[in-house]
Motif scaffolding. Structure first.
Motif, PDB file in Angstrom:
ATOM      1  N   GLU A  53       0.831  -1.205   0.000  1.00 48.62           N
ATOM      2  CA  GLU A  53       0.000   0.000   0.000  1.00 48.62           C
ATOM      3  C   GLU A  53       0.868   1.259   0.000  1.00 48.62           C
ATOM      4  O   GLU A  53       1.868   1.331   0.705  1.00 48.62           O
ATOM      5  N   ALA A  55      -0.704   4.431   0.358  1.00 39.06           N
ATOM      6  CA  ALA A  55      -1.553   5.521   0.839  1.00 39.06           C
ATOM      7  C   ALA A  55      -1.390   5.790   2.336  1.00 39.06           C
ATOM      8  O   ALA A  55      -1.431   6.936   2.760  1.00 39.06           O
ATOM      9  N   ASP A  56      -1.209   4.761   3.130  1.00 37.03           N
ATOM     10  CA  ASP A  56      -1.155   4.910   4.588  1.00 37.03           C
ATOM     11  C   ASP A  56       0.286   4.725   5.070  1.00 37.03           C
ATOM     12  O   ASP A  56       0.842   3.622   4.968  1.00 37.03           O
ATOM     13  N   THR A 110      -5.089   0.209  -7.279  1.00 38.67           N
ATOM     14  CA  THR A 110      -5.317   1.582  -6.822  1.00 38.67           C
ATOM     15  C   THR A 110      -4.389   1.988  -5.688  1.00 38.67           C
ATOM     16  O   THR A 110      -3.854   3.097  -5.687  1.00 38.67           O
ATOM     17  N   TRP A 111      -4.177   1.125  -4.727  1.00 43.05           N
ATOM     18  CA  TRP A 111      -3.410   1.474  -3.542  1.00 43.05           C
ATOM     19  C   TRP A 111      -1.986   0.942  -3.582  1.00 43.05           C
ATOM     20  O   TRP A 111      -1.253   1.073  -2.600  1.00 43.05           O
TER      21      TRP A 111
END
Length: 134
Positions: A53, A55-56, A110-111
């Motif tokens: 990921e 994003a985070d 997406t992530w």
């Protein structure tokens, strides 16, 4: 058509995650390949590459926490350089990725991002990107 691109990554600490998605995508774009495969290879025994990921910012911290639980630095390790935990983490994560190229772009979720993982830094490391296709 086949191209090879190399770039360097400067890591900032003993353990570091660096998002290299943009650099790898630049290599794909420069290759001229529209449909094919992209291989990302890290030629080091205490650094790795993974998809995770992007994003985070807690995700890299959490994965490092888990890897440290699996392979903590132990006095029982015999390797003279004192970085056996880093070698173990690299073996678990891996030195390479194979990615699909479609429409002259990496096919990522997406992530998803491509992360360079340092386990024995800080250092300046190499990344090799081979793009193969038409």
């Amino acid at each position: 058509m086949t191209t090879l691109t190399n770039f360097s990554v400067k890591t900032g600490g003993q353990t570091d995650w660096i998002n290299i998605t943009g650099e790898v995508q630049k290599a794909v774009a420069a290759s001229g390949v529209r449909e094919g495969i992209c291989v990302v290879f890290i030629p080091h025994t205490t650094a790795a590459v993974t998809i995770n990921e992007n994003a985070d910012p807690d995700v890299p911290r959490d994965v490092d926490f888990a890897l440290n639980m699996i392979s903590p630095d132990r006095r029982e390790f015999r390797h003279g350089e004192g970085n056996s935990a880093a070698h173990t983490k690299t073996s678990l994560v891996g030195p390479s990725l194979s990615l699909i190229v479609t429409g002259a772009r990496l096919l990522l979720g997406t992530w998803q991002g491509i992360w360079f993982n340092e386990y024995d830094g800080p250092r300046t490391r190499k990344v090799h990107v081979r793009v193969i296709g038409e």
